[in-house]
Scaffold this active site. Structure first.
Site, PDB file in Angstrom:
ATOM      1  N   ASP A 465       0.837  -1.199   0.000  1.00  0.00           N
ATOM      2  CA  ASP A 465       0.000   0.000   0.000  1.00  0.00           C
ATOM      3  C   ASP A 465       0.878   1.257   0.000  1.00  0.00           C
ATOM      4  O   ASP A 465       2.063   1.218   0.323  1.00  0.00           O
ATOM      5  CB  ASP A 465      -0.900  -0.011   1.232  1.00  0.00           C
ATOM      6  CG  ASP A 465      -2.162   0.822   1.046  1.00  0.00           C
ATOM      7  OD1 ASP A 465      -2.311   1.462  -0.016  1.00  0.00           O
ATOM      8  OD2 ASP A 465      -3.010   0.821   1.960  1.00  0.00           O
ATOM      9  N   GLU A 468       2.950   6.336  -3.195  1.00  0.00           N
ATOM     10  CA  GLU A 468       2.808   7.466  -4.128  1.00  0.00           C
ATOM     11  C   GLU A 468       3.597   8.669  -3.641  1.00  0.00           C
ATOM     12  O   GLU A 468       4.060   9.488  -4.439  1.00  0.00           O
ATOM     13  CB  GLU A 468       1.335   7.879  -4.266  1.00  0.00           C
ATOM     14  CG  GLU A 468       0.419   6.779  -4.703  1.00  0.00           C
ATOM     15  CD  GLU A 468      -0.132   5.986  -3.534  1.00  0.00           C
ATOM     16  OE1 GLU A 468      -0.898   5.037  -3.772  1.00  0.00           O
ATOM     17  OE2 GLU A 468       0.212   6.309  -2.369  1.00  0.00           O
ATOM     18  N   ASP A 528      -8.808   4.008  -3.152  1.00  0.00           N
ATOM     19  CA  ASP A 528      -9.872   4.195  -2.163  1.00  0.00           C
ATOM     20  C   ASP A 528     -11.141   4.773  -2.775  1.00  0.00           C
ATOM     21  O   ASP A 528     -11.507   5.929  -2.548  1.00  0.00           O
ATOM     22  CB  ASP A 528      -9.364   5.098  -1.041  1.00  0.00           C
ATOM     23  CG  ASP A 528      -8.178   4.496  -0.315  1.00  0.00           C
ATOM     24  OD1 ASP A 528      -8.019   3.267  -0.377  1.00  0.00           O
ATOM     25  OD2 ASP A 528      -7.419   5.251   0.317  1.00  0.00           O
TER      26      ASP A 528
END
Length: 751
Positions: A465, A468, A528
């Site tokens: 996860d 970025e 998300d």
């Protein structure tokens, strides 16, 4: 920033107050063209422009000249390389992984044409003076420009030409080539920000550029290619920026860089595609082909083909944000088996640590007292375990001192640094640093000290996860943070993928961020998304564009990640749950995840519908495996925009709510509460896969009613679909040798 009348500010990012000491340099006509080791080297002089709003040459400044290298490869690839910073051209790095089929084609220069040894015309360099019919000296004459046209696949009917795009000589809209210089001190300057532009047609369409949550045709838009936490799937932020686009004129462009970039697709000027790189080097691959698949394959031949995920990954993944104990997980898994909901993976998100969100790569000893036994029991029951983690070390984590002492994490540039550059949207934890994958010792520490013990226990997948964003005010071992930020996802995911394949035997991760090359390490999901119709539609848009950016495998959170209006606590819409389930069945991977209960028995009204679709998913696994193996050696994704199969159909360059699932299924998910949708069927005959109804293509079917337990899914007459003939509880129960083939004959009445 506010829009002006000046290209200098609106695209080139100059300071509108003109207070910064910076200069623009515009490319002029070539002064030399020579052959060198099979390349064509074009010497381009650049003229500094006056430090003012309107462009005008500063003739007191001496020209600077830089070489533009033209190189050709089989099949159908032209490379353009120029640098104003003394960078070196390379044919292998983290992004570039050229396939053996990619071979240099020596070039020669003959009377303005660049010709390959096989006789193909690769480019034309026009050195003639522009035609002039003088009658007014009201405006200055246009500045010279390099007039170079490229033919990536040798087809001279679809030229890709540098653009010298202007309204009048002082008012430019695009530069064929250019760069900026800035004053560092009284005597020194440095070059930064280089640009290249190509002409485009008035009716040209563009797709790709990453997981773009936008309409299918990206013409008329400008994108910052800078990875960010997307915070949903309905805005301009992007988890996965890919410096590649595909044009409806059947060429693609890969900008080989990890720097922050800007890409204008017929936006700042409808006559030009413009690219601006924060670093003053341009390394551009023009990829030709007759079909989108051929061009996408060319891109993968440069940056790598996707690896094949394991069989079990194509089953259903069950998760929430989050499960907190072994007992809770085992209760859910037992119920899945008892009620015969087929499922292969149980995912533990943020709650398996000592403290929720405090990522230490250790199971909570009270709530997971015997993690190895826990994982073993799940395995015996047909479940693989996936674990969440992230690439930051938090304040309070047990690994913090070790990581800081050994420089395994980024180092603050100031002692008083308290940055939360990697902090989560869901936690107040202060992350002390980003794991530094530019440092081999840190990469090995992550792989073998943090992940390997978990994989040795039997964990089969790591959720990589975030990634970025990195700490931008920290130091890294061998890169500046600005040049590392975009490519960080590739380094991070490569490390997790490699150790997982080495230890667990299966090459797979579950990743959110992305850059060029990340497609090699499946798989990626869409982030998300809101649990709503808008979230579902945005997810599909992103998945389609990602598939047009070199990625084969892509998933999403069913039925959306977060609730509204209360992010964590608003109940799910049961219609959204069903429709997103149907959509999920026809994507490469299918995971239930989010902030509220995701297990279907919590929604008894719709649970029987959901179970039927889950069973269909497992019956389709032989087909999914077949199509996935094809995707791994071609340019095809699993979720395919219609334009991949129908590039000459102008309709499909605007359709982003239908798609092909593999090469055989045309899927039309319902994304509204009215149980209706418009359906476009391309030319030819079509058969409704579920009902056997036959329809004529080449037309729209408007306002079609679709009951909640159905979804429009079509195949061609005479299609052959591999399916599994029996219901199973997991892929452990499957023997793919027993797969059967469903033939869509005249007698076919649906399944």
């Amino acid at each position: 920033m506010k829009q002006t009348n000046y290209h200098l500010f609106d695209f080139m990012d100059f300071d509108p107050t003109m207070q910064r000491e910076e200069a623009l340099w515009k490319a002029y006509a070539p002064t030399s063209i020579v052959e060198r080791d099979g390349d064509i080297v074009v010497t381009i002089p650049y003229q500094q422009q006056r430090h003012q709003e309107d462009m005008a040459p500063d003739m007191e400044a001496a020209q600077q000249s830089y070489d533009l290298i033209i190189r050709a490869y089989e099949p159908n690839i032209i490379r353009l390389f120029t640098t104003m910073t003394d960078d070196q051209m390379t044919e292998s790095d983290e992004m570039l992984l050229m396939a053996p089929e990619v071979k240099r084609k020596p070039l020669r220069y003959v009377d303005g044409d660049v010709i390959a040894t096989d006789g193909t015309k690769v480019a034309n360099i026009n050195l003639s003076e522009p035609r002039i019919d003088p009658w007014s000296d009201l405006l200055p004459a246009p500045q010279p420009a390099p007039l170079i046209t490229f033919y990536p696949d040798g087809d001279t009917s679809k030229p890709v030409a540098l653009s010298d795009d202007h309204f009048s000589p002082p008012r430019y809209d695009a530069l064929p080539l250019g760069f900026c210089s800035v004053c560092c001190n009284d005597t020194a300057t440095k070059n930064e920000r280089a640009t290249i532009s190509f002409k485009c047609d008035a009716d040209e369409h563009f797709v790709g550029t990453g997981e773009r949550f936008r309409k299918m045709d990206l013409s008329g838009q400008t994108f910052q290619l800078k990875n960010q936490d997307g915070q949903g799937v309905n805005n301009r932020r992007c988890y996965k920026n890919i410096p590649f686009y595909l044009s409806s004129r059947m060429y693609g462009v890969f900008f080989h860089t990890s720097d922050y970039c800007k890409l204008s697709l017929a936006d700042h000027s409808s006559r030009s595609v413009q690219f601006l790189c924060d670093h003053a080097t341009l390394d551009v691959f023009l990829i030709g082909g007759q079909t989108p698949e051929e061009i996408l394959k060319g891109y993968r031949m440069l940056t790598g083909f996707p690896a094949m995920p394991p069989l079990w990954s194509f089953g259903i993944w069950m998760s929430r944000m989050t499960y907190f104990s072994a007992d809770e997980v085992e209760d859910i898994c037992n119920r899945l088996r008892q009620e015969h909901y087929p499922c292969d993976v149980i995912h533990l998100d943020t709650g398996w640590f000592r403290t929720d969100w405090l990522c230490e790569w250790r199971f909570n000893p009270e709530r997971f007292p015997d993690p190895k036994g826990f994982i073993s029991r799940l395995k015996e029951n047909g479940f693989k375990v996936s674990l969440w983690q992230l690439p930051y070390i938090a304040q309070g984590a047990e690994q913090l001192e070790e990581a800081k002492k050994n420089h395994y994490i980024s180092q603050p540039t100031k002692e008083e640094e308290t940055s939360t550059g990697g902090a989560s949207n869901f936690s107040a934890l202060d992350y002390a640093g980003t794991i530094d994958f530019t440092y081999p010792k840190a990469t090995d520490w992550y792989k073998y000290s943090l992940l390997k013990p978990l994989l040795d226990m039997g964990v089969k997948c790591i959720k990589t996860d975030f990634g970025e964003n990195i700490h931008m005010d920290h130091q890294y071992h061998s890169s500046s943070p600005e040049r590392l930020n975009n490519i960080y996802a590739l380094l991070y995911q490569k490390a997790a993928y490699e150790v997982t394949r080495e230890v667990a035997g299966d090459g797979i991760i579950w990743a959110r961020a992305g850059w060029a090359g990340c497609q090699r390490y499946p798989l990626h999901w869409g982030g998300d998304s809101e649990s709503s119709w808008a979230g579902m539609a945005g997810s599909l848009k992103g998945g389609l564009h990602l598939g047009l950016s070199g990625f084969a495998f892509w998933s999403h959170d069913v039925p959306g990640f977060h609730s509204t209006p209360d992010f964590m606590n608003s109940p799910l819409d049961e219609q959204v749950y069903v429709r997103w389930t149907q959509f999920g069945v026809f994507t490469s991977h299918m995971r239930y995840h989010g902030t509220c209960k995701r297990e279907p028995w919590h929604y008894p009204t719709i649970a029987p519908i959901v179970k039927r679709w889950w069973k269909l998913r497992y019956r389709l696994i032989p087909y999914i495996i077949e199509q996935s193996e094809l995707a791994c050696r071609s340019g095809l994704p699993i979720v395919q925009a219609l334009l991949i199969h129908h590039p000459n159909d102008r309709q499909v360059w605007h359709i982003d709510d239908e798609y092909y699932f593999g090469n055989e299924f045309l899927v039309c998910p319902v994304m509204n509460a009215e149980n209706r949708r418009d359906i476009y069927l391309p030319e030819g005959q079509w058969v409704h896969f579920l009902t056997g109804e036959r329809l004529e293509g080449g037309r729209w079917y408007n306002n079609v009613e679709v009951p909640l337990d159905e979804m429009p899914v079509f195949v061609r007459p005479d299609a052959r679909i591999k399916m599994y003939p029996h219901d199973v509880d997991s892929t452990d129960d499957m023997d793919l040798e027993k797969a059967i083939t469903i033939e869509i004959t005249k007698e076919y009445k649906g399944i």
